[in-house]
Write a protein that holds these residues in place. Structure first.
Motif, PDB file in Angstrom:
ATOM      1  N   GLU A 143       0.886  -1.295   0.015  1.00  0.00           N
ATOM      2  CA  GLU A 143      -0.039  -0.098  -0.049  1.00  0.00           C
ATOM      3  C   GLU A 143       0.831   1.337   0.007  1.00  0.00           C
ATOM      4  N   LYS A 144       1.740   1.402   0.647  1.00  0.00           N
ATOM      5  CA  LYS A 144       2.707   2.683   0.826  1.00  0.00           C
ATOM      6  C   LYS A 144       3.682   2.685  -0.308  1.00  0.00           C
ATOM      7  N   MET A 145       4.140   1.684  -0.866  1.00  0.00           N
ATOM      8  CA  MET A 145       4.857   1.656  -2.112  1.00  0.00           C
ATOM      9  C   MET A 145       3.987   2.072  -3.460  1.00  0.00           C
ATOM     10  N   ASN A 146       2.653   1.375  -2.970  1.00  0.00           N
ATOM     11  CA  ASN A 146       1.775   1.924  -4.377  1.00  0.00           C
ATOM     12  C   ASN A 146       1.705   3.614  -4.314  1.00  0.00           C
ATOM     13  N   GLU A 147       1.437   3.830  -3.096  1.00  0.00           N
ATOM     14  CA  GLU A 147       1.160   5.492  -3.152  1.00  0.00           C
ATOM     15  C   GLU A 147       2.139   6.205  -3.644  1.00  0.00           C
ATOM     16  N   ASN A 148       3.498   5.631  -3.454  1.00  0.00           N
ATOM     17  CA  ASN A 148       4.668   6.398  -4.241  1.00  0.00           C
ATOM     18  C   ASN A 148       4.839   5.993  -5.540  1.00  0.00           C
ATOM     19  N   LYS A 149       3.951   5.458  -6.143  1.00  0.00           N
ATOM     20  CA  LYS A 149       3.744   4.750  -7.790  1.00  0.00           C
ATOM     21  C   LYS A 149       5.213   4.227  -8.062  1.00  0.00           C
ATOM     22  N   SER A 150       5.618   3.322  -7.157  1.00  0.00           N
ATOM     23  CA  SER A 150       6.825   2.422  -7.114  1.00  0.00           C
ATOM     24  C   SER A 150       6.560   1.502  -7.862  1.00  0.00           C
ATOM     25  N   ASN A 151       7.315   0.790  -8.735  1.00  0.00           N
ATOM     26  CA  ASN A 151       7.126  -0.535  -9.186  1.00  0.00           C
ATOM     27  C   ASN A 151       7.573  -1.560  -7.899  1.00  0.00           C
ATOM     28  N   ILE A 152       6.586  -2.741  -7.902  1.00  0.00           N
ATOM     29  CA  ILE A 152       6.672  -3.393  -6.889  1.00  0.00           C
ATOM     30  C   ILE A 152       6.974  -4.916  -7.490  1.00  0.00           C
TER      31      ILE A 152
END
Length: 249
Positions: A69-78
């Motif tokens: 969720e937090k990585m997605n908020e930063n638009k990171s590729n996961i």
């Protein structure tokens, strides 16, 4: 946030298109965000060129989802490694763009196009079919990090003609990942054929005296071929990451 997003943000401030307060809001979660059970490293892609990778084994589904969720908020590729299919199904319900590579136990969420950073081909080679799960972890890791990756599976030394029949694939590589269990001889053979770095990955495939990959690990560490590095037993992710770092130099 990655280095390219940071440059874009700073350029926007410089040109007056972005207010300083808005830029501070974007940067305030750097260098990491403390969730209590995890400290999500948003700064890693700026330091290392790649976003943080989630090692899923040993984490609860709730913890994995919280980090995503937090990585997605930063638009990171996961990228998540050692993920269970049941975990993937839970993630997929919330993030429909999540993909799962079952053999390699990899989850991927691509929020933005990954720039092609690699300058040549990475070739992932296995001794046998039983080594493919580890090889797939290496393959999808290297591919996710922006590389052209090729597979060459089941070409071990027990039937060495299969390997020699594919010499052109090896000669075309910039980096080779050699994945093998049993006695672990494959990287030494490849190392004697090519003029590029060979990353050896011992697997836990083998009978009792293989000691869950220890015999393959020791063989690879004692290789007489030059230009071979060795990662830990079954560590396909580490091999894929290292190969990507070499390939982008």
């Amino acid at each position: 946030m990655d280095i390219y997003s940071l440059k874009k943000l700073l350029e926007g401030v410089k040109k007056g298109n972005i207010e300083i307060e808005d830029a501070i809001k974007n940067l305030k979660s750097l260098p990491f965000e403390d969730l209590g059970y995890a400290k999500v490293d948003h700064h890693r892609s700026i330091r290392n060129g790649y976003p943080e990778v989630i090692y899923c084994e040993g984490k609860t589904d709730e913890h994995i989802l919280g980090i995503i969720e937090k990585m997605n908020e930063n638009k990171s590729n996961i990228l998540g490694t050692r993920a269970k299919k049941e975990t993937y199904k839970k993630i997929k319900k919330i993030y429909p763009n999540c993909e799962y590579e079952e053999l390699g136990r990899i989850i991927k969420i691509q929020n933005k196009p990954m720039e092609k950073l690699g300058k040549g081909n990475i070739v992932v080679v296995t001794g046998g079919t039983s080594d493919i799960s580890v090889a797939e972890e290496a393959y999808h890791t290297a591919q996710f990090l922006g590389n052209e990756v090729k597979r060459l599976y089941d070409v071990g030394v027990a039937g060495i003609h299969r390997l020699l029949n594919n010499k052109e694939v090896l000669f075309d590589a910039k980096v080779i990942i050699a994945v093998a269990g049993m006695e672990g001889a494959l990287p030494s053979v490849i190392g004697g054929l090519v003029d590029v770095p060979v990353i050896a990955v011992p697997t836990s495939v083998g009978y009792g005296a293989n000691f869950n990959g220890l015999s393959a690990l020791l063989t690879m560490l004692n290789s007489c071929a030059s230009g071979i590095s060795v990662v830990n037993i079954d560590n396909g992710f580490g091999a894929g990451y290292l190969a990507s770092m070499i390939n982008k130099l």
